[in-house]
Design a protein around this motif. Sequence first.
Motif: not given
Length: 656
Positions: A365-371, A377-379, A475-478
């Motif tokens: 689970l990647i958390l962060g502000e928009t943009g 990072l996921a790619r 599949c891996r889920v991010i």
Amino acid sequence: MTTTQLAQHHHIDAILSYAEDDLRTGTLPGELIGRSWKRCIQQYGLDPSRPRSARIVTHQTLREHQDSVDEFLNVARAGVEQLYGMVAQLGYVLLLTDHRGITVQYLGNKHSDRRLRQAGLYLGADWSEQYAGTCAVGTCIEEHEALTCHRVDHFDATHIELTCTSAPIRDPSGKLLAVLDISALDSPHARHSQTFALNLTQLYARMIEDAYFLRRYRNQVIFRCDASREFVQVNGQYLFAIDEQGRVEASNTAGRDLIADTPFDAGQDGKPALTQLFECQLEDIWSIPFDQDDQVRAFRHQGSGATFFAALVQPCNARSRKTDEESPDTREAVPELDALAADDPVMRRTLGLARRLRNRDVGLLILGETGTGKEVLARAIHDSSHRSKRGFVAVNCAAIPESLIESELFGYVSGAFTGARAKGMRGLIQQADGGTLFLDEIGDMPLQLQTRLLRVLSEGEILPIGADAPVRINCRVIAATHQNLEELIRTGEFRADLYYRLNGATLRLPPLRQRADRQYVIQSVLNKLVSDGGLPDIRLRADAMSAMLAYRWPGNIRQLVNALAFAEATSEGAEITASDLPEECVEGQGSPITLEDSLAESKSPLEEALQECHWNISRVARRFGVSRPTVYRWMSRQGIELPRFLGKAEAPGSQD
């Protein structure tokens, strides 16, 4: 005659009397100021009865002066901004001039812009003594020492309400490089009111000078010493760049003064060895990093016998290399992840965790502000994993209409519904089979689909619309979101079981404004823009980099990409200057931009937050770390009203 005009008239008489050695009139200036008054009249031919208006050089001339000190400006930026942050509320502006007195960097209050420009407290102003007369900058250049030019010390009668304090900054050879100045349009009459200003300006001038010294000699060993053992590692007063024989190649101002106070037999080049300055042998110097736990060693000065504590600053290519087991830097290189950051602590932790988990089938689970670069990072995690040869499928859960999201995600069979394709369609989840499924803005997924997604993650299979049998998928889920999922769980807008299924590990991306490696990010984005577009090489000049580093970037890296693309397209030649950047990136350079300023003066960040939080004022307040009344005050100033369909659910006194 007004009071101001009368004061100016008396001031002109005092200068003329002093210049003629008739000391019966006016208040006597100090010796330093007196020398300057005489130079103004006898050498420069200035007439105190004919004040000159402020001289602001042309844009082209300013660029030439800035270019001549470009590397220095890059180093000085942090000290200049830090000093201004300390004195801005006291009414000061800050000027950094080159050795000729041309202001190459300026920070001031934009609300007093007109008065400051008229007074010459502005970017591009010429404060040389030959033009402006006695003033802190010009007289500092002539006298080579720090000083305060307070009110009637100024030669120009129109400047007698100003107070200006300047300190010289020298290059490693001892030549004047720049002048640091803080000035105020209005000041107390008492001269002693500026004592602290003088000490503070001298301190920051020394810090900037030493930072520039360390930059210039970053490829040499530097012997740093101080009278305090505790401070030598962080703020050593004396700096000496030395060669392999311990001979001094260069030193900072304090170091040159120490050399001057030390009796030694100079060689042909006049450069001493450290063994001539201190009671020691050459091996005592090179053993400093190994003899004590704190990597500091005491030395006695040859001249005074005083004790100094020394540490070595070694260039990267000369530092001892640790074994693979000892050094975290010898770990396996992962270029896809390594390229995302330089030296930012939060990013280091995030990328370290991503590195360890990239080949594990653990939900991320990647958390962060928009943009902030959540999809990037996921790619990068996908591209560096064993799944890289299969697909990376990105789904923006907030962008797909709710009526289509189920068919887009799960697909459908032939004839499943009216308007369906004759051969059916593989859903996005099935397209990610063997690879990675990236679910961006997962917090905006409808509850009904959250239930179906949970079943997919639990059972490893999907049921396309209209199908009789499930289809196995691997599949891996991010997932990623800018929202607070725990808060959404509390309000019943997100399933707790799905959250814990997705959140095998949390990766946090800091906003661009908080990253310590902003300069690296800016340069990396520019390099990618150039390479991807097949564009000619282009560089960022120091003033552009300073403006971008000072800007808050409410849109984060996404906004940065657009800003650099705009600047590249509008720039002339092979460099981007501050004037090429979008207006919002430079309009706040007169004063630091606070969070409240950026939200209160620009609708986009606040409106975006309100919409993303579905007009939940409490959630918006928590996002920005302020109270609910503050959010309402921002909305009132911008004319933003709650949508009518909310009714009174979010009245100022209510709680969500």
